[in-house]
Write an enzyme that holds these catalytic residues in place. Structure first.
Site, mmCIF file in Angstrom:
data_model
loop_
_atom_site.group_PDB
_atom_site.id
_atom_site.type_symbol
_atom_site.label_atom_id
_atom_site.label_comp_id
_atom_site.label_asym_id
_atom_site.label_seq_id
_atom_site.Cartn_x
_atom_site.Cartn_y
_atom_site.Cartn_z
ATOM 1 N N CYS A 14 0.841 -1.186 0.000
ATOM 2 C CA CYS A 14 0.000 0.000 0.000
ATOM 3 C C CYS A 14 0.886 1.248 0.000
ATOM 4 O O CYS A 14 1.922 1.288 0.644
ATOM 5 C CB CYS A 14 -0.949 0.102 1.189
ATOM 6 S SG CYS A 14 -2.084 -1.266 1.326
ATOM 7 N N ARG A 48 3.857 -0.160 -4.789
ATOM 8 C CA ARG A 48 3.571 -0.717 -3.463
ATOM 9 C C ARG A 48 2.269 -1.498 -3.402
ATOM 10 O O ARG A 48 1.937 -2.119 -2.393
ATOM 11 C CB ARG A 48 3.520 0.415 -2.429
ATOM 12 C CG ARG A 48 4.777 1.242 -2.367
ATOM 13 C CD ARG A 48 4.636 2.354 -1.363
ATOM 14 N NE ARG A 48 4.539 1.840 -0.022
ATOM 15 C CZ ARG A 48 5.567 1.541 0.755
ATOM 16 N NH1 ARG A 48 6.787 1.740 0.314
ATOM 17 N NH2 ARG A 48 5.398 1.081 1.966
ATOM 18 N N TRP A 105 -2.611 -2.745 -1.651
ATOM 19 C CA TRP A 105 -2.287 -4.161 -1.846
ATOM 20 C C TRP A 105 -3.108 -4.880 -0.785
ATOM 21 O O TRP A 105 -2.866 -4.738 0.409
ATOM 22 C CB TRP A 105 -0.798 -4.405 -1.642
ATOM 23 C CG TRP A 105 -0.376 -5.798 -2.007
ATOM 24 C CD1 TRP A 105 -0.045 -6.241 -3.255
ATOM 25 C CD2 TRP A 105 -0.226 -6.919 -1.131
ATOM 26 N NE1 TRP A 105 0.291 -7.580 -3.203
ATOM 27 C CE2 TRP A 105 0.189 -8.024 -1.911
ATOM 28 C CE3 TRP A 105 -0.406 -7.121 0.229
ATOM 29 C CZ2 TRP A 105 0.427 -9.292 -1.382
ATOM 30 C CZ3 TRP A 105 -0.171 -8.384 0.763
ATOM 31 C CH2 TRP A 105 0.249 -9.449 -0.047
ATOM 32 N N ASN A 113 -1.467 2.149 5.662
ATOM 33 C CA ASN A 113 -0.609 1.099 5.113
ATOM 34 C C ASN A 113 -0.144 0.236 6.288
ATOM 35 O O ASN A 113 0.368 0.767 7.258
ATOM 36 C CB ASN A 113 0.585 1.760 4.410
ATOM 37 C CG ASN A 113 1.763 0.808 4.216
ATOM 38 O OD1 ASN A 113 2.913 1.210 4.305
ATOM 39 N ND2 ASN A 113 1.503 -0.434 3.941
ATOM 40 N N GLY A 114 -0.366 -1.066 6.185
ATOM 41 C CA GLY A 114 0.061 -1.955 7.272
ATOM 42 C C GLY A 114 -1.053 -2.923 7.639
ATOM 43 O O GLY A 114 -1.989 -3.124 6.868
ATOM 44 N N GLU A 136 17.426 -17.303 -8.753
ATOM 45 C CA GLU A 136 17.018 -15.932 -9.073
ATOM 46 C C GLU A 136 16.443 -15.857 -10.494
ATOM 47 O O GLU A 136 15.437 -15.188 -10.736
ATOM 48 C CB GLU A 136 18.216 -14.973 -8.903
ATOM 49 C CG GLU A 136 17.997 -13.541 -9.344
ATOM 50 C CD GLU A 136 16.844 -12.833 -8.649
ATOM 51 O OE1 GLU A 136 16.318 -13.351 -7.662
ATOM 52 O OE2 GLU A 136 16.456 -11.759 -9.140
ATOM 53 N N LYS A 179 12.657 -14.601 -11.368
ATOM 54 C CA LYS A 179 12.342 -13.522 -12.308
ATOM 55 C C LYS A 179 11.304 -14.018 -13.321
ATOM 56 O O LYS A 179 10.352 -13.329 -13.650
ATOM 57 C CB LYS A 179 13.589 -13.053 -13.075
ATOM 58 C CG LYS A 179 14.545 -12.190 -12.303
ATOM 59 C CD LYS A 179 14.090 -10.768 -12.223
ATOM 60 C CE LYS A 179 14.024 -10.125 -10.899
ATOM 61 N NZ LYS A 179 13.959 -10.694 -9.637
ATOM 62 N N GLU A 196 7.811 -14.420 -11.575
ATOM 63 C CA GLU A 196 7.097 -13.239 -11.097
ATOM 64 C C GLU A 196 6.613 -12.326 -12.208
ATOM 65 O O GLU A 196 5.557 -11.722 -12.071
ATOM 66 C CB GLU A 196 7.883 -12.470 -10.030
ATOM 67 C CG GLU A 196 9.159 -11.821 -10.475
ATOM 68 C CD GLU A 196 9.927 -11.154 -9.332
ATOM 69 O OE1 GLU A 196 9.328 -10.674 -8.360
ATOM 70 O OE2 GLU A 196 11.175 -11.104 -9.432
ATOM 71 N N HIS A 226 18.188 -36.714 -9.122
ATOM 72 C CA HIS A 226 17.463 -37.201 -7.950
ATOM 73 C C HIS A 226 15.972 -36.886 -8.036
ATOM 74 O O HIS A 226 15.282 -36.887 -7.020
ATOM 75 C CB HIS A 226 18.061 -36.600 -6.673
ATOM 76 C CG HIS A 226 19.477 -37.039 -6.446
ATOM 77 N ND1 HIS A 226 19.816 -38.338 -6.161
ATOM 78 C CD2 HIS A 226 20.638 -36.350 -6.530
ATOM 79 C CE1 HIS A 226 21.133 -38.433 -6.043
ATOM 80 N NE2 HIS A 226 21.655 -37.236 -6.279
ATOM 81 N N LYS A 233 6.070 -4.323 -4.413
ATOM 82 C CA LYS A 233 7.526 -4.223 -4.275
ATOM 83 C C LYS A 233 7.977 -4.252 -2.818
ATOM 84 O O LYS A 233 8.970 -4.859 -2.480
ATOM 85 C CB LYS A 233 8.021 -2.936 -4.930
ATOM 86 C CG LYS A 233 9.526 -2.852 -4.897
ATOM 87 C CD LYS A 233 10.075 -2.095 -6.038
ATOM 88 C CE LYS A 233 11.567 -2.243 -6.126
ATOM 89 N NZ LYS A 233 11.989 -3.559 -6.627
HETATM 90 C C1 G6P Z 1 9.330 -8.181 -2.822
HETATM 91 C C2 G6P Z 1 9.871 -7.665 -4.145
HETATM 92 C C3 G6P Z 1 11.201 -8.343 -4.454
HETATM 93 C C4 G6P Z 1 12.184 -8.136 -3.319
HETATM 94 C C5 G6P Z 1 11.594 -8.599 -1.980
HETATM 95 C C6 G6P Z 1 12.457 -8.165 -0.815
HETATM 96 O O1 G6P Z 1 8.970 -9.506 -2.944
HETATM 97 O O2 G6P Z 1 8.954 -7.906 -5.173
HETATM 98 O O3 G6P Z 1 11.728 -7.783 -5.636
HETATM 99 O O4 G6P Z 1 13.341 -8.857 -3.571
HETATM 100 O O5 G6P Z 1 10.308 -8.012 -1.782
HETATM 101 O O6 G6P Z 1 12.481 -6.761 -0.774
HETATM 102 P P1 G6P Z 1 13.628 -5.898 -0.156
HETATM 103 O O7 G6P Z 1 13.159 -4.485 -0.298
HETATM 104 O O8 G6P Z 1 13.746 -6.317 1.276
HETATM 105 O O9 G6P Z 1 14.866 -6.174 -0.912
#
Ligand code: G6P
Length: 602
Positions: free
Chosen positions: A2, A27, A74, A100-101, A475, A479, A482, A498, A597
């Site tokens: 949010c 957010r 969110w 927010n929270g 990673e 990517k 997501e 395995h 994010k």
């Molecule tokens: C969310 C974002 C990711 C990020 C993660 C941790 O899931 O979409 O891109 O890696 O949070 O966020 P931070 O701000 O702690 O790196």
């Protein structure tokens, strides 16, 4: 999660609020709303969907209020509907809130308020707060009413209130969720993050936890939850609004991928060594490192474990923020906890740091956002200088974090005398060459785009690697998942036999990270095993490797680089492969569904 904004100005604020919300949309983007105070009454519009949907609703309306608040959501409690969209209002329509929270004890407060005849219109936790404030307002002025309400709330919050009876007044409060004040010439802001108001001012005050701020025209007062007056510091933001704009790119993600050479250059050129030297004794005695992070940052932790163990000969672990406090590792005064976070606001990472601090452990942050909550909780912060990262999928923050942690591993090795000055110099020089090498990788984008076109219809990808590039495989898969919504798994290459090998066929491509390093021959064998079973292999390989060209279906080349630094270069083709696949599948690149994010809820 949010984004919230508030603004008091000499001119109408609705456009300022909408523009600010667009910059906070990373957010959350489930619903959006604003309210302004116009001739003593609230005028509000809100809707399920994105800010663009809200703009559509507002396009034929003229909002004149000079004070207003806004929200982009969110969803946590309650579906992403218009009825659950913020702002929320008190029963008598005199108080409005954006939040927010998460209010963890909302049900209990809601029950008490229902007994007092308050009517609730949404399923959210946030709505209870505005009714609580309304209740306290019967006997107290606004600042005290908000403060007393905060004392009753459990959970995390950043919120902004406005009042019909107090035009030109905004009150904000925070506990574990970010809230920043922006001090403009003729306008003042409150927001979850600086980009919301950066085009208007660079003067900011980062509020601390358990603080309430009252903004009245151009005056500002900060108190704690007990009412004690607090001093505050005015900071100046160093970056400008262009860094938070798309500047002609189709997506923030692509812009941020291309910004990596600069992000790394700025990060590694900063004199971090002098910061570290000030507490050299601390590092000399470290006998265990625990890295903690979430999401992409956790993959940084996983890769960096290898660099720390190999160079400094200290055992290192990478623990997920969401696991840490439920299974804390042994912590003592010679353990170093390193929290890695782009935003510095991820709730699980913060909770892990708090847990480590309770054990008296020394904590260091690797963070991209100055003034964020994490940086205030740890003993020392090393900043990445990646600039604002807007796309939900992290790219430039990831490679900047990796570069900085490699630099730190070299420093730790020096402090512990486990490397010679010659090796140290060699590694530092190599780190400095990374930006140019990344530029070379970026020039491979055409072959990566073609590869994405060829496999845009597959439903599954396997990503394999070994050692530090097992982290890269994870990673790369993250990517892909997501942003393209294609299932992908990151796996240790040696583990394929395995179980996962059973999945392999012509419609399940494997992205294999196969560099000229100590596991090269093993990786070649693993790739052969996949090929022998009819699998398709997309290899990310060292430039000029002829063997791999004979075996793999696709080869994406990266320049030769030392094993420890290879994760940084490998990241780039993996990011581009996910990006182009998502573009070809018509996905929402910068705002993937169901994600946000900054994950400020646990
Ligand atoms: C969310 C974002 C990711 C990020 C993660 C941790 O899931 O979409 O891109 O890696 O949070 O966020 P931070 O701000 O702690 O790196």
């Amino acid at each position: 999660m949010c984004g919230i904004i508030g603004c008091i100005s000499k001119k109408p604020v609705s456009d300022i609020l909408i523009d600010g919300l667009k910059r906070l949309e990373y957010r959350g983007y489930d619903s959006a709303g604003i309210v302004v105070l116009e001739n003593g009454v609230f005028r509000s519009e809100k809707t399920a969907g994105k800010i663009a949907d809200l703009e559509e609703l507002l396009k034929d309306q003229v909002f004149l209020g000079n004070t207003g608040i806004g929200h982009t959501r969110w969803a946590t409690h309650g579906t992403p509907s218009t009825c659950n969209a913020h702002p929320f209002f008190s029963c008598d329509g005199s108080v409005a809130i954006v939040h927010n929270g998460i209010i963890e004890n909302y049900q209990e407060i809601r029950n008490e308020l229902i007994k007092k005849k308050h009517r609730f219109l949404s399923e959210t936790d946030s709505e209870v707060v505005v009714h609580l404030v309304e209740d306290y307002l019967k006997t107290h002025e606004p600042l005290k009413a908000v403060r007393l309400s905060c004392n009753k709330l459990e959970g995390s919050f950043a919120m902004v209130f406005m009042f019909t009876d107090y035009p030109g007044l905004l009150i904000g409060a925070r506990l574990y969720s970010p809230l920043v004040v922006g001090l403009g010439k003729k306008q003042t802001f409150l927001a979850s993050d600086v980009p919301a108001f950066l085009r208007h001012t660079k003067k900011v005050v980062y509020l601390k936890d358990k603080e309430v701020v009252q903004i009245n025209k151009c005056q500002m007062k900060v108190v704690d939850f007990r009412g004690k007056k607090k001093d505050y510091q005015i900071d100046r933001v160093k970056w400008d609004i262009q860094s938070a704009e798309k500047e002609g790119y189709a997506h923030f993600m692509l812009k941020e991928i291309e910004e990596q050479p600069e992000a790394i250059r700025r990060t590694v050129n900063y004199p971090h060594y002098s910061t570290l030297e000030r507490i050299r004794n601390k590092f000399k005695d470290v006998h265990r490192v625990v890295l903690v992070a979430c999401g992409t940052a956790w993959h940084v932790a996983l890769a960096s474990k290898y660099a720390i163990e190999e160079l400094a000969r200290v055992p290192a672990d990478a623990i997920l923020g969401s696991e840490f406090r439920y299974a804390p590792p042994p912590l003592d005064k010679n353990t170093l906890v390193i929290a890695v976070s782009q935003s510095g606001e991820t709730a699980d990472t913060l909770a892990a740091v708090r847990c480590a601090k309770e054990h008296g452990t020394f904590c260091m942050a690797i963070c991209n956002v100055v003034g964020s909550s994490l940086t205030r909780e740890v003993d020392i912060t090393l900043y990445t200088y990646a600039g604002p990262e807007i796309s939900v999928a992290s790219t430039k923050a990831y490679t900047a974090q990796l570069s900085l942690l490699t630099l730190f591993a070299v420093y730790l090795a020096k402090a512990k005398k486990t490397i010679s000055p010659k090796v140290e110099r060699g590694l530092l020089n190599q780190i400095k060459t990374l930006p140019d090498k990344i530029k070379q990788v970026l020039s491979e984008r055409d072959v990566i785009e073609k590869c994405a076109e060829a496999y845009k219809r597959v439903n599954n990808f396997m990503y394999i690697g070994r050692r530090n590039n097992l982290a890269s495989a994870c990673e790369g898969a993250l990517k892909m998942k997501e942003i393209s919504y294609t299932h992908a798994e990151g796996y240790g290459a040696g583990e394929m036999k395995h179980g996962p090998l059973a999945l392999v066929d012509g419609s399940f491509p494997t992205v294999a990270i196969v560099l000229k390093d100590r596991v090269y021959v093993k990786m070649l064998s693993n790739i052969q095993e996949i090929k022998a079973r009819g699998g398709v292999v997309i290899a990310i390989a060292t430039k000029g490797d002829k063997n791999i060209k004979r075996i793999a279906d696709w080869v994406i080349e990266i320049p030769n680089v030392s094993e420890i630094l290879s994760t940084i270069l490998i990241a780039v083709p993996l990011q581009l492969l996910a990006y182009y696949t998502a573009v070809k599948k018509g996905r929402e690149i910068d705002q993937p569904r169901n994600l946000a994010k900054s994950v400020t809820v646990e």
